[in-house]
Every structure is written in C-alpha cells, then in structure tokens.
Write a protein that holds these residues in place. Structure first.
Motif, PDB file in Angstrom:
ATOM      1  N   GLU A   1      41.943  29.736  28.135  1.00 23.06           N
ATOM      2  CA  GLU A   1      40.972  30.016  29.193  1.00 23.06           C
ATOM      3  C   GLU A   1      41.677  30.483  30.462  1.00 23.06           C
ATOM      4  OE1 GLU A   1      37.331  27.755  31.523  1.00 23.06           O
ATOM      5  OE2 GLU A   1      38.074  26.943  29.624  1.00 23.06           O
ATOM      6  N   GLU A   2      42.830  29.829  30.763  1.00 28.75           N
ATOM      7  CA  GLU A   2      43.587  30.223  31.950  1.00 28.75           C
ATOM      8  C   GLU A   2      44.171  31.625  31.795  1.00 28.75           C
ATOM      9  OE1 GLU A   2      45.015  25.784  33.386  1.00 28.75           O
ATOM     10  OE2 GLU A   2      46.248  26.952  32.004  1.00 28.75           O
ATOM     11  N   LYS A   3      44.597  31.950  30.587  1.00 30.22           N
ATOM     12  CA  LYS A   3      45.113  33.301  30.334  1.00 30.22           C
ATOM     13  C   LYS A   3      44.014  34.339  30.549  1.00 30.22           C
ATOM     14  CE  LYS A   3      48.608  32.010  26.900  1.00 30.22           C
ATOM     15  NZ  LYS A   3      48.959  32.073  25.469  1.00 30.22           N
ATOM     16  N   ILE A   4      42.823  34.037  30.026  1.00 29.72           N
ATOM     17  CA  ILE A   4      41.690  34.967  30.185  1.00 29.72           C
ATOM     18  C   ILE A   4      41.402  35.180  31.671  1.00 29.72           C
ATOM     19  CG2 ILE A   4      39.208  35.262  29.803  1.00 29.72           C
ATOM     20  CD1 ILE A   4      39.663  33.600  27.163  1.00 29.72           C
ATOM     21  N   GLN A   5      41.420  34.043  32.417  1.00 29.51           N
ATOM     22  CA  GLN A   5      41.124  34.137  33.840  1.00 29.51           C
ATOM     23  C   GLN A   5      42.197  34.970  34.550  1.00 29.51           C
ATOM     24  OE1 GLN A   5      41.359  30.478  36.000  1.00 29.51           O
ATOM     25  NE2 GLN A   5      40.095  31.203  37.689  1.00 29.51           N
ATOM     26  N   ARG A   6      43.447  34.745  34.169  1.00 22.98           N
ATOM     27  CA  ARG A   6      44.558  35.469  34.812  1.00 22.98           C
ATOM     28  C   ARG A   6      44.434  36.967  34.599  1.00 22.98           C
ATOM     29  NH1 ARG A   6      51.027  34.508  33.675  1.00 22.98           N
ATOM     30  NH2 ARG A   6      51.775  35.901  35.312  1.00 22.98           N
ATOM     31  N   TYR A   7      44.201  37.372  33.334  1.00 21.69           N
ATOM     32  CA  TYR A   7      44.102  38.808  33.043  1.00 21.69           C
ATOM     33  C   TYR A   7      42.864  39.425  33.696  1.00 21.69           C
ATOM     34  CZ  TYR A   7      47.783  37.961  29.612  1.00 21.69           C
ATOM     35  OH  TYR A   7      48.960  37.621  29.011  1.00 21.69           O
ATOM     36  N   SER A   8      41.775  38.658  33.733  1.00 21.77           N
ATOM     37  CA  SER A   8      40.549  39.181  34.355  1.00 21.77           C
ATOM     38  C   SER A   8      40.764  39.443  35.837  1.00 21.77           C
ATOM     39  CB  SER A   8      39.393  38.196  34.167  1.00 21.77           C
ATOM     40  OG  SER A   8      39.104  38.024  32.807  1.00 21.77           O
ATOM     41  N   ILE A   9      41.460  38.488  36.527  1.00 16.34           N
ATOM     42  CA  ILE A   9      41.716  38.665  37.954  1.00 16.34           C
ATOM     43  C   ILE A   9      42.650  39.842  38.193  1.00 16.34           C
ATOM     44  CG2 ILE A   9      42.787  37.592  39.975  1.00 16.34           C
ATOM     45  CD1 ILE A   9      40.007  36.550  39.343  1.00 16.34           C
ATOM     46  N   LEU A  10      43.688  39.963  37.353  1.00 11.06           N
ATOM     47  CA  LEU A  10      44.576  41.121  37.479  1.00 11.06           C
ATOM     48  C   LEU A  10      43.784  42.413  37.351  1.00 11.06           C
ATOM     49  CD1 LEU A  10      47.684  39.941  35.412  1.00 11.06           C
ATOM     50  CD2 LEU A  10      47.655  40.553  37.831  1.00 11.06           C
ATOM     51  N   SER A  11      42.852  42.404  36.411  1.00 11.71           N
ATOM     52  CA  SER A  11      42.011  43.590  36.211  1.00 11.71           C
ATOM     53  C   SER A  11      41.191  43.898  37.464  1.00 11.71           C
ATOM     54  CB  SER A  11      41.087  43.361  35.017  1.00 11.71           C
ATOM     55  OG  SER A  11      40.106  44.356  34.955  1.00 11.71           O
ATOM     56  N   GLU A  12      40.613  42.866  38.046  1.00  8.76           N
ATOM     57  CA  GLU A  12      39.793  43.071  39.238  1.00  8.76           C
ATOM     58  C   GLU A  12      40.623  43.570  40.412  1.00  8.76           C
ATOM     59  OE1 GLU A  12      37.620  39.536  40.104  1.00  8.76           O
ATOM     60  OE2 GLU A  12      36.655  39.489  38.127  1.00  8.76           O
ATOM     61  N   LEU A  13      41.852  43.049  40.515  1.00  8.48           N
ATOM     62  CA  LEU A  13      42.704  43.487  41.617  1.00  8.48           C
ATOM     63  C   LEU A  13      43.147  44.937  41.441  1.00  8.48           C
ATOM     64  CD1 LEU A  13      44.779  40.230  42.055  1.00  8.48           C
ATOM     65  CD2 LEU A  13      43.094  41.153  43.647  1.00  8.48           C
ATOM     66  N   TYR A  14      43.459  45.301  40.204  1.00  8.87           N
ATOM     67  CA  TYR A  14      43.798  46.705  39.948  1.00  8.87           C
ATOM     68  C   TYR A  14      42.598  47.612  40.268  1.00  8.87           C
ATOM     69  CZ  TYR A  14      48.477  46.349  37.917  1.00  8.87           C
ATOM     70  OH  TYR A  14      49.821  46.186  37.744  1.00  8.87           O
ATOM     71  N   GLU A  15      41.404  47.140  39.949  1.00  4.81           N
ATOM     72  CA  GLU A  15      40.183  47.900  40.278  1.00  4.81           C
ATOM     73  C   GLU A  15      40.052  48.029  41.798  1.00  4.81           C
ATOM     74  OE1 GLU A  15      36.887  50.112  39.404  1.00  4.81           O
ATOM     75  OE2 GLU A  15      38.196  49.180  37.886  1.00  4.81           O
ATOM     76  N   LEU A  16      40.422  46.947  42.498  1.00  4.10           N
ATOM     77  CA  LEU A  16      40.305  46.932  43.956  1.00  4.10           C
ATOM     78  C   LEU A  16      41.174  48.007  44.600  1.00  4.10           C
ATOM     79  CD1 LEU A  16      39.003  45.255  46.285  1.00  4.10           C
ATOM     80  CD2 LEU A  16      41.114  43.915  46.338  1.00  4.10           C
TER      81      LEU A  16
END
Length: 1139
Positions: free
Chosen positions: A371-386
């Motif tokens: 779950e923590e891995k999923i959260q980490r990759y999702s946040i990285l994705s959002e930051l790259y989108e940002l």
C-alpha cells in the motif's frame, strides 16, 4: 519514522498538528461530518492580530510524533476525540478510553478535547473545559466555536513554551535535543565540551525558530534559523543543519508565496506583513548572552529577512544532501524533495524539479508495504504531472497500478489497478474517445499505447466486467489498426471474438462507478469505407414530374448560375439534396466502396443503413471481403415507408460480435455526392410481357438500363407483324392513367407510312387497373422502307420495237433479265450482297402511367420497350417510267420489278394479273392508272409554311403525292413457300418527271363531236354531207387566269404505215373558221368554243387540235395543253343506234 507524508509542503512548517480521532464506536459518516466541520477551523486569529494555523489529521503514527523535537510541526500538540454515549452508565468507560488515547501522545500534547454525542442528564451539566456534550450529531451548532477556544488554549501553551525555551534562567544548561535514532549515540558524551554546548545551542536555536514560525513570527524565525545554521555548520551537525536550512527555506517560501505551494489558496498574506513588529513586541522572548543574543532586533539586518527564490532551491539541495548522509532520515529527505518540487513547480522550473524527483525515486525507505509503495508511486506521478512531465507522470501511475496487483498481494486490487491505468491515458496521449483519433496524424507512442490498452483489457476482465473488456479491445483494434502486425491483428480479433461470444459489443455508453463515461467505438476501419453514393432508381421506376408542375420546386433557387464567393465544404455537400427522387414503398439502393485492411477474410454481418427523416426499413446485408481486397462495391438497400426528405447518416455493421453505428459526419475521408434525397408518395409499378421473343439488342442512342425489355423480329420490306403486349400491375397502387407514344431511334433509313400503330381505347377502358390485374394491347409493326433498286446493276429493259399500246393493258410485258457482257451476273456473290443487305429499324414504345398518392403530387412513371426489326428486301423497283394512254385522263405506269429473295415471289396490283418472279429475276409490269389531281390534296396552312424550310415542305408534298399514288396502285407481294406477304410502295422511286406525267393537267379540255365526248378509243360516227358540230370546252383548275388562247383544228388521215395525209381540202370543209378563240378564263371557271365541219366522203378522219404560238401559251407548261385525239368515221348511211 518510516511512513512519509507525501502531502507535506513548505508552509506546513508554520502549522500546529491536531489529531482528531473517534473513541469507541462512532458511525464513519457521522465522524467525518464532524471532522470536516472541525477541519474548517484552519486559522484562528489571536489577540493583537496574531494568528495560528492548524493542520488536522484523523490518523497519525505515534512513532512519527517522536520526531517532534526535530521539526515541531511533526509534533501532535492537540487531540480532539469524538465519541457517542447513549447512557450515563457508559460515561466512565468513555472517559477512561479518552484518557488512554491522551496517553499515546502525552509527551507532546498541549491540550485535548472530548466531544460527546447522544448523552443527556446530570453528567452533561458538569462544567468541564475539556469535554463538550451534545444531544445528537445534528444538534451541535457551536462545534466550531469550541474548536477555536481549543486552538487559543494551544496557542497559549505554544507561546509559553517558546518563551520558556528562549529564556535562560540563571545560566541553566541548554538541553540537547535529538531524534530517536541519536539517543543511543550520545550516551557517555562529554557534556561540558565546547563542541557539545555549541551543538546544544544550535539545535535549540533551530527549535526556537520552529516555535516562532508556528507562533506566526516569521522574521524572528528567519533570524533564529540563520543563527542555527552558523552554529550547526561549525560543529558539523549535518542532520540538524539540514533541518535548520529546511526551516530557513520554509520561512522564505511562506514569505515569497503567501498563497502556498500545495495549490490551495489560503489567503495568509495579511498576517505575514507584520513580522518585524512581531519581533520587537516579544522582547521577553530573547535569549541571554549565554549563547543566544538577548535582542533579536540586532540580527534582523544581518538576516536580510529571507532567502531569494533561487537561494531557496540551493538551500533545499544542501539540506537534502545532508539528510542523505543518514540512513534513518530517509523519510525526512523524501519529504524535503517533495516540498522543493512544489516550490519549483510554482517557479516553473520543471527541469530542476525533475532532478529532485529523480532523487526521491532512489531514496530507500526500507521495507515498504504494498500500500505504501502504491502511495509513493501515485504521489510521484502527481508531482511529475504538477511540473508538466505528463509521460513521466503516466509512467509512475502505471507502476502504481501494477503494484496494486502484485503477486505478493493475497487479494489483488484490480479495480484500483484499472482506475489508476485510466488516469495514465492522458500522459500517453490516449483518450477513450475514438473521435480523437480520426483527425490528423497519430499522437503518442503507439507501441506504449497498445501495451496500456492491453493492460486495460486484462484488468477489466479480472474485474469481472466483460463489456468493458470488449470496449477497450474494440478501441485498440479501431485506433491502433495501422500499427498492428498481421499476427497481432489475428490475435486481437480472436480475443475479441472470444469476449463477444459471452458479451456482445454495442453502441451504448458505458458509465463507470466513478462517473467516467466510455463512448462507443464504431468500427469505421472494418471495413474501411471510401465513398457513399445514393443510387437512382432503375430507369423504369424513376418518377417524373408533370411539366406544368415543375415551377413550384424551383421557386427558391438562386437566380445566379455560379458564385465564386460560396464556400463549399464537405458538410454542405452532405446536406445537399440530390437531384433525383426515391419512391415510397420501392427498394432504394446506396452503394459503398469498401476495402478490407485485414490480412485475412473479413466477415461483415448485418450491414445496413442509418437514416433519418422518414420511416425507413433497412434490409441488412452480410458480406465477406477477401484479404486486403482493394476497393469493393457493396450495395445496401432499404424501403422508405413514408414520404418526405430522407438523410442517409451512415451505416451499421456487426464485425467480430461488435455492433457499430458509423456516422458519415465522423468520417471526413469518405467521399459523397450528397446524402439527402426526397421520397415522393407511392406510385404504381407496371410490368410488360410481349408475344415476340425478347432481344439483346439495345437501340443505339439509349443505354440498356433505359429499357425494361426489348423485342426483336425479322420482316420482309412491306410486311406487317402484330405485337401483343400484356401490361400487369405488379405494385400496390392502382394504375389510373396510361399513355403510349413511340419514337424511331434509328434514322439512317427512311420509313414510309406508320412504323408502329395501335388502338389504346380498349386498354384504357380497363382503368383503373388494380394490383395484380393485367390488360392486353396490340401494336402493329409495319415496315415500309425504300423499294428503289440500283439501276446500273440491271440491263435496261427497252421495248425492242414492240409497241406496248398494241397489248392488252392488263397483261404485263415480260422479259427475263440478261446479264451484260461487261458485268458480273446478278446471281454472283458481289451483286447479291447489294440486294440482300439487311436493314435495321429500331424504335422505342414509351408507356407513361401513374396512380395513387404519387399521381396527386403530379408524378408519373415511364416504361420503355425497345423494338428491333431486321428488314430483309422483298422486291425492288429498279426503274419507273410512263407511257401515254389513248386518253388524256389516263396513262401507263411501267415498273421494272426485281426479286432479290431466294424464293419465288408473286406481285399483284389492282385490276392486274399476278406477276410471278423467280429468285433474282427482273420483269416489267405495266399498270394503267387514272391521272391524279394533286391540286386537290390538302395544302399546308400559312403558319406551317412560315416555320418550315422549303425543302421540308417539298418533301411533305411529294410524300402526300406518293401516298395517293400508292393507294391507287395497291401493289402487293407474297412468298407462297414462306406464307409471307406484304405491300410494296413506289413512293421512294417516283421522280419529278414521272410525277408530272401522272398529274392531271390543271387545264381540263373536253372535245364533243355531235354533243358526244370524244376521248380514248371512242370513234364518233357521222354521215357524209351532214354538218358535224365540234365543241371545245376548257375548265381552268389552276390558281391563275388563263388566256386569251387560239386553237387551230387540222384534219388528217393516218394510213397506219407511218404515213399521214394532211391534204384534205377536197375531203373535209369547215363551216366557218377552223380557228377557235378563247378569252381569259378565271380560276375554277370554264368556257366553250363551238364550230362545225362537213365530211365530203367516207373514211376515218382524225382531228389535230393545236395551239397557235403566242406569248400567253409559252408561259405555261406544254403538258397543260394536251387535248384528246378526235377520231371521226364518215359513213354513207347514218350510224345505227347501238351499232
């Protein structure tokens, strides 16, 4: 600390952390309802315009709380517990639980509150500051007010802590602040060393900076951070130096970006504008000279307020590099990277932000849960989108999706995986709307897009949603067809067929649980349609407008032929009305040019038309297109059931189990000449059958489709054939009107008489003709072409000295054709070819009929029947001449007749014996005919004379004369061996000279001897010595006056041996003058001249009446002055009556 807070941003450093948690069993929806109300109190203004910011969490790990000294915003300083309590008996237990919850965070808590819902009675009347009682979740209007009071109490504690930490009491030692993993490292250290003291001072100065920042004193915080950096740098305390630098960055970010870096506008600018005053106001908060300056105002100038935007990033880099030295500070390092990225995003420095993110990717946080891995990759994705790195963002989002279904997870989250995969689509230039792929060139990497679509298909299948799998697979096949290899095309279509066998694909919009709508995917490339053409009805079924009613359709037309200003676009072409009509109830066709792009045979089932405007019954077709077929015509049919305007919007297909509605508006590459056509009301349908065999011939100027059928017949020239036509009503409407016209379409041959004739009255009497009924009509085919032959092929038939007049008039003069010495025999091949040449006559019978509702609207239909006749020669008239008869009212017509057939042929004329001709034989026939009064023929009126050319008038006059002569002659032929017969016409062989000989002269002369007319072989008898009266009567039938004229009467005797004796002065004497004078005779009047003569002896005498040569006589043709010959026989005794 193992769990990073990815949502952290730089401005969170100025907030105090309050945890809101349920105690006991609290309904989740009610808890979050209260939580939202509590969280709405995010900023509280304290006295003197001071303010405090609060960060709420409903879940916070106690181990993270242990880092509260390192960065005070991580410290839980407030606890709000929410509980339900139905009875007073439950209260002690609830209070105990609340106490237990406080124990968890007891080391850091400033204050706490308990909100109790559902309890009433004495207990609720207790005056407790830390507990609030509410009867229910609905009756709690002052929750926000209580939270504000709670925050103010936290601020009081915070301020006291700040003052306490910042004040040195009688030289007390400054405690060493440390993070959890350092405690064991500092055991046994020399606490009196200068190095140790500077470390304590530096860490405390940094800690005071944190407290100032939380208390809203930004400028003070900046000063403390600067001083902490200097102190800590001197003792190489890198972890806390990094924290001091990060604090400096956070304070600077708060100053430069009052709107925040998390994307939420907090509206904090007003309170940040007073940091200088705040620093002066809190004199008591200054530290003593025991390491910290007593007056911070002296440091303000040195601090220069804050870092510049560029320096903020440099300091972040430095801080992160220090964090990187400590394995246990991975979470702090990661969060610092995230905060820096958010700042860089606002500064629009995407390249540098990506460096920070790349560093964050490689930070090792130890053993993370899935779950923590999923959260980490999702946040990285959002930051790259940002920062605008959409493809990189999509990459990490996809990694997160794959993590949701990792093999190590006992229950894979396919729904979460699918949801995340959907969010990656924009990053790979993918959308779920096929319309986005129909415009221009392909965007994005096709190979990656196909991989992603395959993963969507698999995820939706594992979710147990086959309809979704079909939709995504259809989308893959439709949009990526050009990038699929032959093998991949085969595999994808096989998979699609497997899916659709359980769940057929359709055109409905699929709505996902989160509200996302998946548009339908029509297979416009299976097959690919290149053009759409609406076909006109077959010629025999096309409706025609009655000419008088055409005007109403063109009233709105533009008066201009062409305007270059009109912009023609494809949409207008589609909407343009086609210039033909369809008919209600009749099968209509649309032709599509399609091709199959697949490397194998493509089966298209249930292909039909999509229409609007009128009720239309589409008749679906199934087709099988060979592999990579090239353009292939496909005709789709349907029946309009009502009248009006119909628009062909597109077509529908069923391929691989997927039903598609393909609209032409979405296919800009499809060529069309218009898709709007008018459907007129129903018309009847007529079918004809003929008694003659059908023919493959088509009249030359017409096309095959213009004729419903054609008949062929072989006739001899002059022969008549009956054609029986059966007309059957095969439609559903009554036939109310029927007209028949004909037109000869082969104009090479001149046709005499009526080629086609009929009587329509009998057929019309059966109207209206009900559906299924039939009526019969007889058409006479009569061929009369030119009967003239070529004279140079025959030897002249001269009289050879034989006088025709000596023969009986009814007997034909015969002479067998003899070949000339210098020419080939007539029977030879070349000569025969001239005469046996078959000529062709072609005509079209046109049936015009109407009925039903279409007739009311002014429409009718036409049905055409082609008539092809091969005309073989029957007889030829090779030469025509005339001989004078004994009477001026008659003459002999001599016809040389040739038989070009291979059969014996009989020719007959009125009042004549039959003439038998063998094959290729020529004989002469003499026919006595009365001369013709052509002046009595009807004359053309003045109007036709004015509008016709002279040549045409002359042809019409000759035709009328020929018809009159023909009807008198009545020449017929028959071939007994074939039982064939017909007429022969001399119209084409009569020349002008013959016509003049056959014409009755306009001046009619009558000679009477003794009051008896004398003409032909009539012999007038008289007695010698008696006076014989002679009368000459002139009747003027010409259009002009004639005269004056003078006639001489000369008697003579004919010895029948070529000798004529005019010296008869002793034999004949005139009583009076032998010259007769005639005055002017007006048209249609007559005059009579009288005289007498005396015969002195017996004998046969002849009188020759001649005109004197004068100017009046010369102007008129000599033939007009032909008088009958007079034969008088003088006898001794008077003639007996009846002798």
């Amino acid at each position: 600390m193992s769990v990073p807070d990815y949502m952290q941003c730089a401005e969170d450093h100025q907030t105090v952390l309050v945890v809101v948690q349920p105690v006991g069993i609290v309904p989740e929806d009610q808890f979050f309802k209260i939580y939202k109300r509590i969280a709405s109190v995010s900023q509280v203004n304290i006295r003197d315009s001071q303010r405090i910011l609060i960060r709420y969490r409903h879940h916070y790990l106690p181990e993270n709380n242990e880092w509260g000294d390192f960065q005070t915003h991580r410290k839980v300083v407030g606890l709000i517990s929410i509980t339900t309590c139905a009875t007073s008996k439950e209260w002690p237990q609830t209070a105990e639980r609340f106490h237990g919850q406080k124990e968890v965070y007891s080391s850091t808590l400033y204050d706490s509150r308990l909100l109790v819902f559902g309890l009433s009675g004495e207990i609720t009347e207790q005056q407790r500051t830390d507990v609030a009682f509410y009867p229910s979740f609905e009756e709690c209007s002052d929750v926000e007010k209580r939270v504000e009071d709670f925050v103010e109490s936290i601020y009081i504690v915070l301020e006291s802590k700040r003052l306490d930490r910042a004040t040195d009491k009688s030289g007390d030692k400054i405690p060493l602040l440390c993070v959890p993993f350092e405690k064991k490292d500092f055991v046994g250290l020399d606490t009196d060393s200068r190095h140790y003291k500077k470390r304590c001072q530096g860490r405390m100065r940094k800690h005071v900076g944190d407290l100032c920042l939380q208390a809203g004193m930004l400028q003070d915080a900046l000063v403390h951070y600067h001083m902490a950096v200097e102190l800590l740098r001197g003792v190489n305390d890198f972890l806390w130096l990094g924290a001091a630098l990060e604090g400096l960055c956070s304070a600077s970010v708060i100053f430069h970006y009052p709107g925040g870096t998390a994307g939420k506008m907090m509206g904090r600018k007003q309170s940040i504008s007073q940091p200088l005053d705040a620093g002066k106001r809190h004199r008591a908060g200054a530290l003593t000279t025991n390491g910290i300056s007593a007056d911070t105002s002296t440091e303000i100038g040195r601090a220069k307020n804050c870092l510049s935007p560029e320096d903020i990033i440099e300091k972040y880099k430095e801080a992160i590099s220090y964090y990187g030295k400590y394995k246990n500070a991975g979470v702090i390092e990661l969060e610092a990277c995230v905060k820096a990225v958010r700042v860089l995003a606002i500064q629009k420095r995407a390249r540098e932000a990506s460096d920070f993110l790349q560093n964050a990717v490689y930070i090792n946080l130890g053993q993370l849960s899935e779950e923590e891995k999923i959260q980490r990759y999702s946040i990285l994705s959002e930051l790259y989108e940002l920062i605008g790195f959409h493809r990189k963002s999509a990459f990490f989002k996809r990694v997160a999706a794959m993590q949701c279904v990792a093999p190590t997870i006992p229950e894979p989250g396919w729904r979460a995986c699918y949801k995340l995969l959907l969010e990656t689509l924009p990053g790979y230039s993918l959308s779920l709307d096929p319309k986005d792929f129909s415009k221009g060139t392909h965007r994005g990497w096709a190979a990656v897009q196909m991989r992603l679509l395959h993963e969507l298909v698999y995820a939706s299948r594992r979710m147990g949603n086959p309809a979704l799998s079909v939709r995504h697979l259809s989308f893959l096949l439709q949009t990526m067809l050009d990038f699929l290899s032959d093998q991949e095309k085969k595999e994808v279509t096989q998979s699609l067929e497997n899916y659709t066998s359980k769940c057929p694909g359709g055109m409905e919009i699929i709505t996902l649980p989160d509200g996302l709508k998946l548009p339908p995917v029509p297979f416009t490339k299976l097959p690919i349609v290149r053009s759409v053409k609406l076909l006109n009805l077959p010629v025999s079924l096309r409706p025609h407008k009655v000419k008088g009613l055409l005007g109403q359709n063109i009233s709105n037309a533009s008066p201009f032929i062409y305007s270059p200003i009109i912009m023609h676009n494809r949409g207008e072409e589609r909407c343009k009305k086609i210039d033909f009509q369809w008919v209600q109830g009749d099968v209509c066709e649309v032709q599509l040019m399609v091709y199959n792009p697949m490397p194998y045979e493509l089966r298209v089932e249930n292909m039909g038309l999509l229409t609007s405007g009128v009720e239309f019954e589409s008749l679906p077709a199934a087709l099988s297109l060979p592999a990579e077929s090239g353009l292939y015509p496909v005709t789709l049919v349907g029946v309009p059931r009502t009248a009006g305007n119909i628009t062909v919007n597109g077509y529908h297909t069923s391929v691989f189990g997927v039903t598609s509605d393909c609209l032409l508006d979405g296919l800009p590459s499809v060529k069309t000449s218009g898709c709007l056509v008018e459907v007129i009301p129903a018309l009847p349908r007529l079918q004809l059958q003929t008694s003659l065999p059908r023919s493959a011939y088509t009249p030359h100027p017409m096309s095959k489709e213009e004729l419903s059928s054609s008949v062929s017949v072989q006739l001899f020239n002059g022969e008549t054939q009956q054609l029986t036509i059966t007309l059957e009503n095969i439609g559903s409407e009554d036939i109310e009107t029927l007209e028949l016209t004909s037109k000869i379409v082969s104009t090479k041959e001149k046709v005499f008489g009526e080629f086609l004739s009929w009587e329509l009255d009998e057929a019309l009497s059966h109207l209206p003709l009900k559906p299924g009924q039939s009526v019969t009509l007889t058409v006479n085919i009569k061929v009369k072409l030119d009967f003239s032959g070529q004279e140079n092929l025959l030897q002249d038939l001269n009289d050879d000295g034989i006088s025709v007049t000596g023969l009986p008039i009814s007997s034909p003069l015969r002479q067998v054709l003899k070949p000339r010495a210098e020419t080939k025999p007539v029977g030879s091949e070349s000569s025969k070819a001239e005469y046996s040449h078959i000529k062709t006559l072609e005509a079209v019978l046109n049936f015009k009929y109407s009925g039903g509702a279409g007739k009311v609207e002014g429409y009718y239909r036409e049905l055409s029947l082609g008539v092809h006749v091969d005309v073989e020669p029957s007889v030829f008239f090779t030469r025509v001449s005339t001989l004078p008869a004994t009477s001026t009212r008659h003459c002999h017509l001599l016809l040389d007749i040739f038989n070009p057939t291979e059969h014996e042929l009989t020719v007959r004329a009125k009042n004549n014996q039959d003439l038998v001709l063998h094959a290729s034989e020529c004989q002469r026939m003499a026919i006595q005919v009365d001369k013709f009064d052509f002046e009595s023929l009807p004359q053309p009126d003045q109007e036709s004379i004015r509008f016709s050319n002279p040549k045409q008038l002359e042809e019409e006059r000759q035709h009328a004369q020929g018809c009159q002569i023909n009807s008198k002659l009545g020449i017929c032929w028959s071939i007994p061996s074939l039982r064939r017969c017909g007429e022969a016409s001399v119209e084409g062989v009569l020349n002008q000279l013959v016509l003049e000989h056959l014409q009755l002269a306009p001046l009619q002369w009558d000679v009477l001897v003794n009051k008896k007319p004398c003409d032909c072989d009539v012999i007038a008898d008289c007695k010698v010595g008696d006076a014989v009266s002679l009368e000459v009567k002139l009747t003027n039938r010409s259009k002009n006056s004639v005269g004056p004229l003078a006639l001489n009467v000369v008697p003579y005797q004919d010895y029948q041996n070529g000798v004529q004796n005019y010296d008869l002065e002793d034999g004949v004497t005139f009583i009076g003058s032998n010259t007769f004078y005639i005055d002017t005779v007006k048209p249609n009047e007559s005059t009579v001249c009288e005289g007498a003569l005396l015969f002195l002896y017996t004998g046969d005498f002849y009188l020759s009446i001649k005109f004197q040569d004068d100017s009046a006589g010369r102007e008129l043709p000599l033939a007009w002055f032909t008088l009958p010959s007079v034969h008088i026989r003088a006898l001794d005794t008077p003639p007996q009556a009846g002798a």
